[in-house]
Write a protein that holds these residues in place. Structure first.
Motif, PDB file in Angstrom:
ATOM      1  N   TRP A 155       0.816  -1.220   0.000  1.00  0.00           N
ATOM      2  CA  TRP A 155       0.000   0.000   0.000  1.00  0.00           C
ATOM      3  C   TRP A 155       0.850   1.270   0.000  1.00  0.00           C
ATOM      4  O   TRP A 155       0.322   2.367  -0.230  1.00  0.00           O
ATOM      5  CB  TRP A 155      -0.915   0.031   1.235  1.00  0.00           C
ATOM      6  N   LEU A 156       2.162   1.148   0.227  1.00  0.00           N
ATOM      7  CA  LEU A 156       2.987   2.344   0.406  1.00  0.00           C
ATOM      8  C   LEU A 156       3.111   3.163  -0.880  1.00  0.00           C
ATOM      9  O   LEU A 156       2.996   4.401  -0.855  1.00  0.00           O
ATOM     10  CB  LEU A 156       4.372   1.937   0.912  1.00  0.00           C
ATOM     11  N   ALA A 157       3.334   2.492  -2.001  1.00  0.00           N
ATOM     12  CA  ALA A 157       3.516   3.206  -3.269  1.00  0.00           C
ATOM     13  C   ALA A 157       2.298   4.054  -3.645  1.00  0.00           C
ATOM     14  O   ALA A 157       2.447   5.242  -3.984  1.00  0.00           O
ATOM     15  CB  ALA A 157       3.870   2.228  -4.385  1.00  0.00           C
ATOM     16  N   PRO A 158       1.068   3.518  -3.600  1.00  0.00           N
ATOM     17  CA  PRO A 158      -0.075   4.378  -3.942  1.00  0.00           C
ATOM     18  C   PRO A 158      -0.281   5.530  -2.963  1.00  0.00           C
ATOM     19  O   PRO A 158      -0.744   6.609  -3.356  1.00  0.00           O
ATOM     20  CB  PRO A 158      -1.266   3.417  -3.932  1.00  0.00           C
ATOM     21  N   ILE A 159       0.061   5.331  -1.698  1.00  0.00           N
ATOM     22  CA  ILE A 159      -0.067   6.433  -0.738  1.00  0.00           C
ATOM     23  C   ILE A 159       0.947   7.531  -1.067  1.00  0.00           C
ATOM     24  O   ILE A 159       0.626   8.728  -1.064  1.00  0.00           O
ATOM     25  CB  ILE A 159       0.119   5.923   0.702  1.00  0.00           C
ATOM     26  N   LYS A 160       2.167   7.135  -1.367  1.00  0.00           N
ATOM     27  CA  LYS A 160       3.183   8.123  -1.750  1.00  0.00           C
ATOM     28  C   LYS A 160       2.750   8.880  -2.999  1.00  0.00           C
ATOM     29  O   LYS A 160       2.897  10.102  -3.088  1.00  0.00           O
ATOM     30  CB  LYS A 160       4.529   7.435  -1.999  1.00  0.00           C
ATOM     31  N   HIS A 161       2.211   8.138  -3.963  1.00  0.00           N
ATOM     32  CA  HIS A 161       1.741   8.781  -5.194  1.00  0.00           C
ATOM     33  C   HIS A 161       0.638   9.789  -4.890  1.00  0.00           C
ATOM     34  O   HIS A 161       0.625  10.899  -5.433  1.00  0.00           O
ATOM     35  CB  HIS A 161       1.227   7.717  -6.163  1.00  0.00           C
ATOM     36  N   GLY A 162      -0.278   9.409  -4.001  1.00  0.00           N
ATOM     37  CA  GLY A 162      -1.362  10.317  -3.639  1.00  0.00           C
ATOM     38  C   GLY A 162      -0.863  11.558  -2.936  1.00  0.00           C
ATOM     39  O   GLY A 162      -1.359  12.667  -3.174  1.00  0.00           O
ATOM     40  N   LEU A 163       0.123  11.405  -2.067  1.00  0.00           N
ATOM     41  CA  LEU A 163       0.681  12.565  -1.375  1.00  0.00           C
ATOM     42  C   LEU A 163       1.369  13.519  -2.350  1.00  0.00           C
ATOM     43  O   LEU A 163       1.230  14.739  -2.250  1.00  0.00           O
ATOM     44  CB  LEU A 163       1.690  12.099  -0.315  1.00  0.00           C
ATOM     45  N   LEU A 164       2.098  12.964  -3.312  1.00  0.00           N
ATOM     46  CA  LEU A 164       2.826  13.796  -4.261  1.00  0.00           C
ATOM     47  C   LEU A 164       1.911  14.440  -5.295  1.00  0.00           C
ATOM     48  O   LEU A 164       2.244  15.491  -5.849  1.00  0.00           O
ATOM     49  CB  LEU A 164       3.885  12.950  -4.981  1.00  0.00           C
ATOM     50  N   ALA A 165       0.772  13.816  -5.552  1.00  0.00           N
ATOM     51  CA  ALA A 165      -0.122  14.334  -6.591  1.00  0.00           C
ATOM     52  C   ALA A 165      -0.636  15.721  -6.260  1.00  0.00           C
ATOM     53  O   ALA A 165      -0.863  16.543  -7.154  1.00  0.00           O
ATOM     54  CB  ALA A 165      -1.286  13.359  -6.796  1.00  0.00           C
ATOM     55  N   GLN A 184      -4.000   5.119  11.878  1.00  0.00           N
ATOM     56  CA  GLN A 184      -3.332   3.867  11.521  1.00  0.00           C
ATOM     57  C   GLN A 184      -2.353   4.096  10.368  1.00  0.00           C
ATOM     58  O   GLN A 184      -1.236   3.556  10.363  1.00  0.00           O
ATOM     59  CB  GLN A 184      -4.362   2.803  11.132  1.00  0.00           C
ATOM     60  N   LEU A 185      -2.795   4.905   9.398  1.00  0.00           N
ATOM     61  CA  LEU A 185      -1.927   5.195   8.262  1.00  0.00           C
ATOM     62  C   LEU A 185      -0.678   5.956   8.704  1.00  0.00           C
ATOM     63  O   LEU A 185       0.439   5.634   8.269  1.00  0.00           O
ATOM     64  CB  LEU A 185      -2.683   6.003   7.205  1.00  0.00           C
ATOM     65  N   ILE A 186      -0.846   6.948   9.553  1.00  0.00           N
ATOM     66  CA  ILE A 186       0.309   7.728  10.017  1.00  0.00           C
ATOM     67  C   ILE A 186       1.320   6.821  10.707  1.00  0.00           C
ATOM     68  O   ILE A 186       2.526   6.891  10.436  1.00  0.00           O
ATOM     69  CB  ILE A 186      -0.148   8.858  10.952  1.00  0.00           C
ATOM     70  N   ARG A 187       0.830   5.948  11.580  1.00  0.00           N
ATOM     71  CA  ARG A 187       1.742   5.051  12.305  1.00  0.00           C
ATOM     72  C   ARG A 187       2.412   4.059  11.350  1.00  0.00           C
ATOM     73  O   ARG A 187       3.614   3.802  11.448  1.00  0.00           O
ATOM     74  CB  ARG A 187       0.985   4.312  13.402  1.00  0.00           C
ATOM     75  N   ALA A 188       1.624   3.491  10.437  1.00  0.00           N
ATOM     76  CA  ALA A 188       2.178   2.501   9.514  1.00  0.00           C
ATOM     77  C   ALA A 188       3.165   3.151   8.540  1.00  0.00           C
ATOM     78  O   ALA A 188       4.203   2.566   8.208  1.00  0.00           O
ATOM     79  CB  ALA A 188       1.052   1.815   8.734  1.00  0.00           C
ATOM     80  N   PHE A 189       2.852   4.351   8.093  1.00  0.00           N
ATOM     81  CA  PHE A 189       3.730   5.067   7.165  1.00  0.00           C
ATOM     82  C   PHE A 189       5.063   5.384   7.846  1.00  0.00           C
ATOM     83  O   PHE A 189       6.136   5.193   7.267  1.00  0.00           O
ATOM     84  CB  PHE A 189       3.045   6.356   6.701  1.00  0.00           C
ATOM     85  N   ALA A 190       4.998   5.848   9.092  1.00  0.00           N
ATOM     86  CA  ALA A 190       6.221   6.171   9.835  1.00  0.00           C
ATOM     87  C   ALA A 190       7.054   4.921  10.082  1.00  0.00           C
ATOM     88  O   ALA A 190       8.289   4.957  10.021  1.00  0.00           O
ATOM     89  CB  ALA A 190       5.864   6.849  11.159  1.00  0.00           C
ATOM     90  N   ALA A 191       6.391   3.798  10.345  1.00  0.00           N
ATOM     91  CA  ALA A 191       7.124   2.548  10.571  1.00  0.00           C
ATOM     92  C   ALA A 191       7.827   2.092   9.293  1.00  0.00           C
ATOM     93  O   ALA A 191       8.924   1.534   9.340  1.00  0.00           O
ATOM     94  CB  ALA A 191       6.165   1.462  11.056  1.00  0.00           C
ATOM     95  N   ALA A 192       7.204   2.349   8.131  1.00  0.00           N
ATOM     96  CA  ALA A 192       7.767   1.885   6.857  1.00  0.00           C
ATOM     97  C   ALA A 192       8.843   2.809   6.314  1.00  0.00           C
ATOM     98  O   ALA A 192       9.788   2.349   5.658  1.00  0.00           O
ATOM     99  CB  ALA A 192       6.648   1.740   5.821  1.00  0.00           C
ATOM    100  N   THR A 193       8.731   4.122   6.585  1.00  0.00           N
ATOM    101  CA  THR A 193       9.648   5.086   5.967  1.00  0.00           C
ATOM    102  C   THR A 193      10.542   5.815   6.957  1.00  0.00           C
ATOM    103  O   THR A 193      11.540   6.423   6.554  1.00  0.00           O
ATOM    104  CB  THR A 193       8.858   6.163   5.198  1.00  0.00           C
ATOM    105  N   GLY A 194      10.177   5.791   8.245  1.00  0.00           N
ATOM    106  CA  GLY A 194      10.925   6.555   9.235  1.00  0.00           C
ATOM    107  C   GLY A 194      10.451   7.983   9.367  1.00  0.00           C
ATOM    108  O   GLY A 194      10.990   8.746  10.179  1.00  0.00           O
TER     109      GLY A 194
END
Length: 254
Positions: A155-165, A184-194
């Motif tokens: 799910w990380l790639a589409p979220i990154k794409h959405g943020l950059l769009a 949940q997204l904020i926590r999961a995103f931080a865990a995956a990317t720092g």
């Protein structure tokens, strides 16, 4: 308040290579990433490499290799300046450390001296390609030490794409797409990317701004607008927090 950045400068000896040299640095960095491999040399003093769940002390004579996309920050104790050099390799020329790898801390004196000598040659006004190839060979010898490559959730790639769009979608809407709540997204995103989604987006904007600042003819206000910052002041603050200099100083103007 940060002290002036008068002792920090950037130069680009080769098209895909950028070097930052800082003497008696007092600026403090927020956690950030680089799109390509980065190499740090501690020339004087001491600092702490912050990798999120891991804090690594570094002293003069030591070095660190940071793979693309790894969130980190290096900051000394308050009121204790340090001197360092950073070598940034452009994305796509990442040599030995791919995205998703782990930082390599070099404490062995012989290997650090060799790496320092190679980078010092690249710091000369007229660096040669042969110097870059020598550094590349040295880094490839470390490839076996890069450790386990971290996998990225689907799910990380589409979220990154959405943020950059930048099309106005809220974080809650993006989270709903992948079946998560906003928190949940904020926590999961931080865990995956720092980084949190907001910090990651600022980081990406600064990376893009660095590319545009190397192009002639663009004003700072145009670059701020193009990269999605609210205004030039916001742009300058975010840029300095990740590079130690203002956009104007990065471009080479006082």
């Amino acid at each position: 308040m940060n002290a002036p950045s008068s002792q920090t400068r950037f130069w680009r000896p080769l098209p895909w290579l950028e070097i930052r040299q800082s003497h008696e640095m007092r600026e403090r960095f927020v956690r950030h990433t680089h799109p390509g491999l980065s190499i740090g040399l501690i020339d004087r003093g001491a600092t702490v490499l912050d990798l999120g769940g891991r804090r690594v002390p570094l002293v003069a004579g030591q070095a660190v290799l940071i793979p693309p996309g790894l969130a980190h920050a290096c900051n000394p104790e308050p009121s204790q300046p340090w001197s360092n050099r950073m070598v940034f390799v452009a994305a796509g020329a990442n040599w030995a450390l791919p995205e998703g790898g782990q930082a390599i801390v070099l404490r062995d004196r012989a290997r650090c001296l060799k790496l320092r000598a190679l980078i010092t040659r690249l710091c000369r006004p007229h660096a040669k390609w042969i110097d870059a190839f020598a550094l590349m060979r040295a880094l490839k010898s470390l490839a076996g030490e890069r450790g386990r490559i971290r996998s990225r959730p689907a799910w990380l790639a589409p979220i990154k794409h959405g943020l950059l769009a930048g099309n106005g979608e809220t974080l809650a809407t993006l989270a709903q797409r992948v079946g998560l709540s906003r928190w949940q997204l904020i926590r999961a995103f931080a865990a995956a990317t720092g980084l949190t989604p907001h910090a990651w987006l600022l980081d990406q904007r600064v990376q893009r701004a660095r590319e545009l600042l190397r192009e002639p003819g663009r004003s700072l206000s145009e670059i701020a607008l193009t990269t999605g910052f609210a205004d030039q002041s916001h742009f300058s603050r975010a840029f300095k927090a990740r590079t130690a200099v203002t956009p104007g100083r990065y471009r080479g103007k006082p």
